[in-house]
Design an enzyme around this catalytic site. Structure first.
Site, mmCIF file in Angstrom:
data_model
loop_
_atom_site.group_PDB
_atom_site.id
_atom_site.type_symbol
_atom_site.label_atom_id
_atom_site.label_comp_id
_atom_site.label_asym_id
_atom_site.label_seq_id
_atom_site.Cartn_x
_atom_site.Cartn_y
_atom_site.Cartn_z
ATOM 1 N N ASP A 14 -16.982 50.484 77.156
ATOM 2 C CA ASP A 14 -16.041 51.586 77.685
ATOM 3 C C ASP A 14 -16.119 51.711 79.168
ATOM 4 O O ASP A 14 -15.343 52.581 80.031
ATOM 5 C CB ASP A 14 -16.453 52.871 77.230
ATOM 6 N N ASP A 68 -31.693 54.055 83.467
ATOM 7 C CA ASP A 68 -31.473 55.224 82.582
ATOM 8 C C ASP A 68 -32.783 55.042 81.394
ATOM 9 O O ASP A 68 -33.584 54.088 80.992
ATOM 10 C CB ASP A 68 -30.209 55.028 82.025
ATOM 11 N N GLU A 109 -20.788 57.578 81.676
ATOM 12 C CA GLU A 109 -19.736 57.409 80.753
ATOM 13 C C GLU A 109 -18.326 57.695 81.207
ATOM 14 O O GLU A 109 -18.403 58.311 82.651
ATOM 15 C CB GLU A 109 -19.781 58.207 79.449
ATOM 16 N N HIS A 159 -18.662 51.807 81.250
ATOM 17 C CA HIS A 159 -19.865 52.285 81.856
ATOM 18 C C HIS A 159 -20.808 51.546 82.529
ATOM 19 O O HIS A 159 -21.068 50.418 82.313
ATOM 20 C CB HIS A 159 -20.475 53.519 81.047
HETATM 21 P P1 PGA Z 1 -25.417 45.590 76.369
HETATM 22 O O1 PGA Z 1 -25.063 47.041 77.092
HETATM 23 O O2 PGA Z 1 -26.147 44.823 77.394
HETATM 24 O O3 PGA Z 1 -26.356 45.835 75.276
HETATM 25 O O4 PGA Z 1 -23.865 44.767 76.033
HETATM 26 C C1 PGA Z 1 -24.596 47.147 78.285
HETATM 27 C C2 PGA Z 1 -24.403 48.290 78.688
HETATM 28 O O5 PGA Z 1 -24.202 49.299 77.913
HETATM 29 O O6 PGA Z 1 -24.556 48.603 80.157
#
Ligand code: PGA
Length: 258
Positions: free
Chosen positions: A136, A67, A143, A138
């Site tokens: 959350d 992404d 999302e 994702h």
């Molecule tokens: P993080 O994010 O590695 O910064 O915890 C993980 C994600 O949002 O997929």
């Protein structure tokens, strides 16, 4: 799904790096799907160490990032192209021409997303997809309520994700509200998924993804449909798992991992 619990993020990342290094030995032109954020940093450090100390050759590897934020130029300090360059690409012998990150400045989103998918397909698909998980649930920036069949597209970020990622920006208001992300269908097409999750703030999402029902409310739960998904977590991220004893037993007796 195969769940592997390790005492620390560094130890979990070493297992992921070992699986990737073995795959590159078997197939030097491996196609790797890459993730950003805090989670994969230990993994990139370990791959860099293997490159420097053990001669791991990444020169033929191709990479596709999950992404990118919409509206950020590639050299913006919080862009994922810049993140990859600093934490991984510039520290190895990866050929920059073989690295792909969605273009956050594209003027034609549907076309760019279609071409990103076509590019992945044209090199034979993703062999190993590295994933983090949002608090959350994702994966990528898919999302909650993302279609489980989704392909690369633009997506609006949740308030929770923007808060979680504000630490990478000068101010919370600077976090873009939308992004480009591979879809859940894109991720499920990869041959193997390695999901990493560290810290107690990921424990609920990990338990819901692995042991809960498959639901678009927890996009990572779609990995239950993937035939080869490994979930590598540290102790704090594993605290809500009900079948912990089984996972430890399976890991201790795994011929591949021991
Ligand atoms: P993080 O994010 O590695 O910064 O915890 C993980 C994600 O949002 O997929």
């Amino acid at each position: 799904m195969e769940v592997i619990v390790q005492p620390t993020p560094a130890e979990a990342a070493r297992i992921a790096a070992m699986l990737i290094a073995r795959a590159i030995e078997r197939k030097p032109a491996l196609v790797l799907g890459l993730a950003t954020g805090g989670t994969p940093l230990h993994l990139y450090d370990e791959l860099v160490r293997m490159h420097r100390e053990e001669g791991l050759d990444l020169s033929r590897v191709r990479t596709f990032n999950l992404d990118e934020y919409l509206g950020l130029p590639p050299d913006h300090p919080a862009s994922y192209r810049r993140f990859m360059k600093e934490h991984f690409f510039d520290r190895t012998n990866i050929d920059p021409r073989r690295t792909f990150v969605p273009d956050g400045l594209t003027q034609d989103i549907p076309r760019h997303c279609r071409e990103y998918e076509e590019l992945i397909e044209s090199v034979g698909g993703i062999d190993i997809q590295i994933l983090g998980i949002g608090s959350d649930g994702h994966i990528g920036f898919n999302e909650p309520t993302s279609s489980l069949a989704s392909r690369t597209r633009d997506k609006m970020l949740t308030a929770q994700t923007r808060r979680d990622n504000a630490r990478f920006f000068a101010s919370p208001d600077d976090v873009p509200n939308s992004c480009l992300t591979m879809g859940i269908g894109t991720i499920l097409d990869s041959r193997q998924c390695l999901l990493l999750a560290f810290g107690s703030h990921k424990a609920d999402a990990v338990a819901a993804a692995v042991e809960g029902p498959v639901t678009s409310m927890i996009p990572a739960s779609a990995l239950q449909f993937h035939a080869d998904a490994k979930v590598l977590v540290d102790e704090p991220a594993a605290t809500k798992l009900k079948l912990r004893a089984y996972y430890d037993y399976a890991y201790r007796h795994s011929p591949v991992l021991q």
